[in-house]
Design an enzyme around this catalytic site. Structure first.
Site, PDB file in Angstrom:
ATOM      1  N   GLY A   1       7.193  -0.593  -1.676  1.00  0.00           N
ATOM      2  CA  GLY A   1       6.399  -1.843  -2.143  1.00  0.00           C
ATOM      3  C   GLY A   1       5.066  -2.080  -1.574  1.00  0.00           C
TER       4      GLY A   1
ATOM      5  CG  LEU B   1       6.670  -7.002   3.360  1.00  0.00           C
ATOM      6  CD1 LEU B   1       5.611  -7.200   4.394  1.00  0.00           C
ATOM      7  CD2 LEU B   1       7.146  -8.337   2.870  1.00  0.00           C
TER       8      LEU B   1
ATOM      9  CB  ILE C   1      19.216  -5.024  -4.877  1.00  0.00           C
ATOM     10  CG1 ILE C   1      18.137  -5.495  -5.479  1.00  0.00           C
ATOM     11  CG2 ILE C   1      18.710  -4.037  -3.416  1.00  0.00           C
ATOM     12  CD1 ILE C   1      17.240  -6.611  -5.007  1.00  0.00           C
TER      13      ILE C   1
ATOM     14  CB  ALA D   1      11.349  -9.483  -4.890  1.00  0.00           C
TER      15      ALA D   1
ATOM     16  CB  THR E   1       8.090 -17.007  -2.480  1.00  0.00           C
ATOM     17  OG1 THR E   1       6.855 -17.317  -2.755  1.00  0.00           O
ATOM     18  CG2 THR E   1       9.033 -17.676  -2.966  1.00  0.00           C
ATOM     19  CG  ASP E   2       3.675 -19.663  -1.234  1.00  0.00           C
ATOM     20  OD1 ASP E   2       4.274 -18.481  -1.708  1.00  0.00           O
ATOM     21  OD2 ASP E   2       2.446 -19.879  -1.223  1.00  0.00           O
TER      22      ASP E   2
ATOM     23  CE1 TYR F   1       8.800 -13.952  -6.920  1.00  0.00           C
ATOM     24  CE2 TYR F   1       7.499 -15.807  -6.446  1.00  0.00           C
ATOM     25  CZ  TYR F   1       7.933 -14.571  -5.780  1.00  0.00           C
ATOM     26  OH  TYR F   1       7.583 -13.953  -4.776  1.00  0.00           O
TER      27      TYR F   1
ATOM     28  CE  LYS G   1      11.381 -14.116  -3.182  1.00  0.00           C
ATOM     29  NZ  LYS G   1      11.835 -12.740  -2.796  1.00  0.00           N
TER      30      LYS G   1
END
Ligand code: NAP
Length: 294
Positions: free
Chosen positions: A10, A12, A37, A60, A101-102, A125, A129
């Site tokens: 991915g 990241l 996963i 994710a 995540t923010d 989302y 998360k």
């Protein structure tokens, strides 16, 4: 250390693999073709075979608008998937670094969110998360949870398909005379290379817990675009979009700026100001394209 990276191909994940290898750690890269996963057995078998010291979970389903219309898929990867990785990691005695995540915040605050601020996600989302964070906390005794924001890297985000915001702006500038960009959503744009460096720095500590992990300072997407064009010396007429001009399927927080309070308290923070991060990204980008063209 032996480090298993989940979501390794991915946006990241690729920089995480590179950063740990650069520090001479042994890295086992796990792509979606290697592990699913959503299935506990799949990740259990992989980790029993690898016997890692550290698992980094970057996997994710992060396409925010698709999560809104495919909530079961989102919950499967972001919540149950996180739980499965946490259970399997704990069972082999490894520590876990999990990426969040923010978008766990609703964006009503006007000053940066610390780790102690109450969460209230606005969309599927963010909810999935956040559920993933809770599962990690419950299932993995030695965990780091890193909340990141508005990430961009030299490898494309697979879930979103195509270009990150910087690349999209530079491409559109070649195709159009004028661009309009939203000016009412504030973030801390963060290059993936810095998150990868932060993971390496944290992996040497036993200060487990929740961390906000973004660049310093903040900007609207319009201000980010302005900086991209200034720093890359690109000429284009850039205008602020009217509020609501680009409606999206999923609601998003208007202000999701994070304060890296926990990292700073432990003297572990590696992040620069977002503008410095952008400068480095553009310099690396120029280097990469000169390597390709020679
Ligand atoms: N992008 C952003 O702006 C942003 C902002 C805040 C937080 N984050 C978080 O940052 C992390 C990394 O995002 P990214 O941009 O690197 O995403 P990405 O490029 O889409 O990478 C995600 C990786 O996870 C794999 N994956 C997805 N579902 C999986 C599953 N069920 N089982 C195994 N592997 C699976 C994907 O493989 P396939 O593509 O082959 O399915 C891909 O390799 C995520 O946790 C995301 O929530 C991202």
């Amino acid at each position: 250390m032996r480090v298993a990276v989940v979501g390794a191909n991915g946006q990241l994940g690729q920089d995480v693999c590179q950063a740990f290898r650069a520090e001479r750690h042994e890295v086992v890269a796990l792509n979606h073709a290697d592990v699913e996963i959503k299935a506990l057995e799949s990740i259990q078998l992989a980790l029993e075979r690898i016997r890692p010291d550290l698992v980094v979970n970057t996997a994710a389903f992060s396409n925010v608008d698709r999560c809104e219309s495919e909530p079961m898929t989102a919950f499967g990867a972001n919540a149950l998937g996180a739980r499965n990785v946490a259970l399997a990691t704990d069972a082999v005695g490894a520590s876990l670094a999990h990426i969040s995540t923010d978008y766990v915040f609703d964006g009503r605050q006007k000053i940066p969110y610390t780790e102690n601020e109450p969460v209230a996600p606005l969309n599927v989302y963010g909810n999935t998360k956040l559920a993933g964070e809770y599962f990690v906390r419950a299932a993995a005794r030695r965990h780091f949870i890193l909340r990141v924001s508005a990430i961009y890297g030299h490898h494309p985000c697979r879930a979103k398909g195509g270009l990150n915001f910087v690349e999209l702006m530079l491409k559109l500038a070649k195709e159009k005379k004028e661009l309009r960009v939203v000016d009412d959503e504030f973030v801390s744009p963060t290059p993936t290379t810095q998150i990868a460096q932060q993971l390496v720095a944290l992996s040497g500590s036993s200060d487990y817990g929740l961390y906000h992990a973004t660049c310093e300072g903040s900007c609207s997407w319009f201000e980010f675009a302005t900086a991209i064009f200034e720093l890359s010396r690109t000429c284009i007429a850039l205008e602020r979009a009217r509020p609501g001009e680009f409606p999206a399927k999923a609601p998003r927080p208007k202000y999701s700026v994070l304060e890296n309070k926990a990292l700073k308290n432990r003297s572990l923070n590696v992040f620069t100001h977002w503008k410095e991060g952008l400068e480095s990204y553009l310099a690396q980008r120029a280097q990469l394209s000169s390597v390709v063209s020679t």
